[in-house]
Design a protein around this motif. Sequence first.
Motif, PDB file in Angstrom:
ATOM      1  N   LYS A   1       0.838  -1.192   0.000  1.00 50.18           N
ATOM      2  CA  LYS A   1       0.000   0.000   0.000  1.00 50.18           C
ATOM      3  C   LYS A   1       0.883   1.257   0.000  1.00 50.18           C
ATOM      4  O   LYS A   1       2.041   1.225   0.422  1.00 50.18           O
ATOM      5  CB  LYS A   1      -0.912   0.008   1.224  1.00 50.18           C
ATOM      6  N   PRO A   2       0.363   2.397  -0.460  1.00 53.19           N
ATOM      7  CA  PRO A   2       1.155   3.630  -0.515  1.00 53.19           C
ATOM      8  C   PRO A   2       1.599   4.097   0.867  1.00 53.19           C
ATOM      9  O   PRO A   2       0.933   3.868   1.872  1.00 53.19           O
ATOM     10  CB  PRO A   2       0.196   4.638  -1.155  1.00 53.19           C
ATOM     11  N   SER A   3       2.748   4.753   0.897  1.00 52.28           N
ATOM     12  CA  SER A   3       3.306   5.280   2.130  1.00 52.28           C
ATOM     13  C   SER A   3       3.945   6.631   1.844  1.00 52.28           C
ATOM     14  O   SER A   3       4.414   6.883   0.729  1.00 52.28           O
ATOM     15  CB  SER A   3       4.353   4.313   2.711  1.00 52.28           C
ATOM     16  N   ASP A   4       3.964   7.520   2.851  1.00 51.60           N
ATOM     17  CA  ASP A   4       4.607   8.822   2.656  1.00 51.60           C
ATOM     18  C   ASP A   4       6.115   8.767   2.896  1.00 51.60           C
ATOM     19  O   ASP A   4       6.790   9.788   2.862  1.00 51.60           O
ATOM     20  CB  ASP A   4       3.974   9.876   3.561  1.00 51.60           C
TER      21      ASP A   4
ATOM     22  N   LEU B   1      -2.958   9.938  -0.477  1.00 51.84           N
ATOM     23  CA  LEU B   1      -1.583   9.934   0.000  1.00 51.84           C
ATOM     24  C   LEU B   1      -0.605   9.888  -1.165  1.00 51.84           C
ATOM     25  O   LEU B   1       0.417  10.594  -1.171  1.00 51.84           O
ATOM     26  CB  LEU B   1      -1.375   8.742   0.942  1.00 51.84           C
ATOM     27  N   TRP B   2      -0.921   9.064  -2.158  1.00 52.84           N
ATOM     28  CA  TRP B   2      -0.037   8.966  -3.335  1.00 52.84           C
ATOM     29  C   TRP B   2      -0.069  10.253  -4.143  1.00 52.84           C
ATOM     30  O   TRP B   2       0.971  10.720  -4.639  1.00 52.84           O
ATOM     31  CB  TRP B   2      -0.467   7.778  -4.189  1.00 52.84           C
ATOM     32  N   LEU B   3      -1.236  10.841  -4.318  1.00 48.20           N
ATOM     33  CA  LEU B   3      -1.342  12.080  -5.081  1.00 48.20           C
ATOM     34  C   LEU B   3      -0.534  13.202  -4.433  1.00 48.20           C
ATOM     35  O   LEU B   3       0.046  14.044  -5.126  1.00 48.20           O
ATOM     36  CB  LEU B   3      -2.810  12.503  -5.207  1.00 48.20           C
ATOM     37  N   ALA B   4      -0.485  13.201  -3.092  1.00 45.03           N
ATOM     38  CA  ALA B   4       0.239  14.265  -2.396  1.00 45.03           C
ATOM     39  C   ALA B   4       1.745  14.172  -2.606  1.00 45.03           C
ATOM     40  O   ALA B   4       2.463  15.144  -2.329  1.00 45.03           O
ATOM     41  CB  ALA B   4      -0.078  14.223  -0.901  1.00 45.03           C
ATOM     42  N   ARG B   5       2.255  13.037  -3.073  1.00 39.24           N
ATOM     43  CA  ARG B   5       3.698  12.883  -3.288  1.00 39.24           C
ATOM     44  C   ARG B   5       4.160  13.417  -4.637  1.00 39.24           C
ATOM     45  O   ARG B   5       5.352  13.396  -4.932  1.00 39.24           O
ATOM     46  CB  ARG B   5       4.092  11.399  -3.197  1.00 39.24           C
TER      47      ARG B   5
ATOM     48  N   GLY C   1      10.134  11.933   3.269  1.00 39.71           N
ATOM     49  CA  GLY C   1      10.175  11.367   4.616  1.00 39.71           C
ATOM     50  C   GLY C   1       8.792  11.215   5.207  1.00 39.71           C
ATOM     51  O   GLY C   1       7.795  11.733   4.698  1.00 39.71           O
ATOM     52  N   HIS C   2       8.730  10.486   6.311  1.00 37.02           N
ATOM     53  CA  HIS C   2       7.466  10.209   6.985  1.00 37.02           C
ATOM     54  C   HIS C   2       7.121  11.334   7.955  1.00 37.02           C
ATOM     55  O   HIS C   2       7.945  11.730   8.789  1.00 37.02           O
ATOM     56  CB  HIS C   2       7.562   8.881   7.736  1.00 37.02           C
TER      57      HIS C   2
END
Length: 418
Positions: free
Chosen positions: A182-185, A312-316, A327-328
Amino acid sequence: MTEPFIVTEASTWIARGRTPEHAEALAQAWRDFPDLQPSAPLADRMERMRQRVAAMRPVNDAISEQTARDREAANFAFTTRRIDAGAHDARDIAILHARDTYGYRWLAAVRYSEGRLAAEAGWTRRNVLDEPEAYARGFADGGGDEADIFDAARRSFAAARDAAALKEDAAAGRPLPSTWPKPSDQHRPASWPRRLLIIAEQPASSLALLAQVPIGAVVVLTSSRGFVPLADLGNDVAEAMTPAQADALAVDPTQHASLLATLAGREVDDVLVAADGEYLRVIDAHARALPLCRTMERTRNTPLQQRQHLRLWLARGFAPGENLGAGHIRWSKRAQGFAASLGEFKARVDPSHTGRGARILITTEGGLPATGFATSAGAILDPEVQVTSKARLKAEMERALRAFGAATRLIGANQVLV
């Protein structure tokens, strides 16, 4: 004390799980043919019992048929849930295909799947006592042809070749999209021209999140046309993909070629698959057309969590020429005051602010205001961020932290440390 068992009343049978129609028919049979007195001749009492049994036979048969239909519906629902959860195999897909395409009931659908899997595995056809026509149709759909004397050898060779291709993919380190995390920041942000999003046409609520996404970075998997660039999607109202449509798209070579043509000449660093169920099965079938890159993820779990993963993915992503801090982001508990931190920077809500909205304060280690920082383009960042809507408080805190995380510290009035 227990309630009296009055067989001539429909409520008695309803209380024991019968439908109102069945309950009334059972009660009517008892009213038409009640038990005779014990003093009546035995032959008359036995004849009365046979008459009542004959009157109840149609309703008992209807109850048995309804029970069988309910059991079959539960079996199909269980198979559907396995597919939605990604815990299915080829047999589950074949069972639902037989139901949707040929209208088979449960046992016939199972026999169809057995025949199809036998043909695809290169086995010889076996004789079955129940539902032999469904088994024969599945065997034929799987590629079996008993009129060909070389049929078994041909299918065995094809099955061995497909197994070798799967092993080759595994050895090449190409995991299927259904196995991606799953996506992660925590992953490094990427520029939009180097990002790829493959999203299912349904649910439409996920597509609504793409208003600010560069069109060239999105490919939509539709139930009718397969892989389509977002710019060519149109405004047609689409229905969810059926197992039969997924089967057709999974083996359609034009879909593989279309995906390759869409991605030709592009360098991709970040891929997200926002799909599940039948859509994800089609994407798995054409996984060899997807690029191998640094970050490969897919949305998971419930629809609400999947939309959050997509956000979350779009924000990257960021536009060319911009930059984002990687980074997290660590969020504090509400009881300790709403705050977040990224590296040396911390964002918190100013408790002294009054009026509408809120004020976000960006500080460095030691609690000092984060002054003297500028973007890569030279724009000075303000450590105080005004937010007009508290609903956007978390998103603005994250945006500010990412901006400061990618900033450069000023060393003079017009000098930037490079």
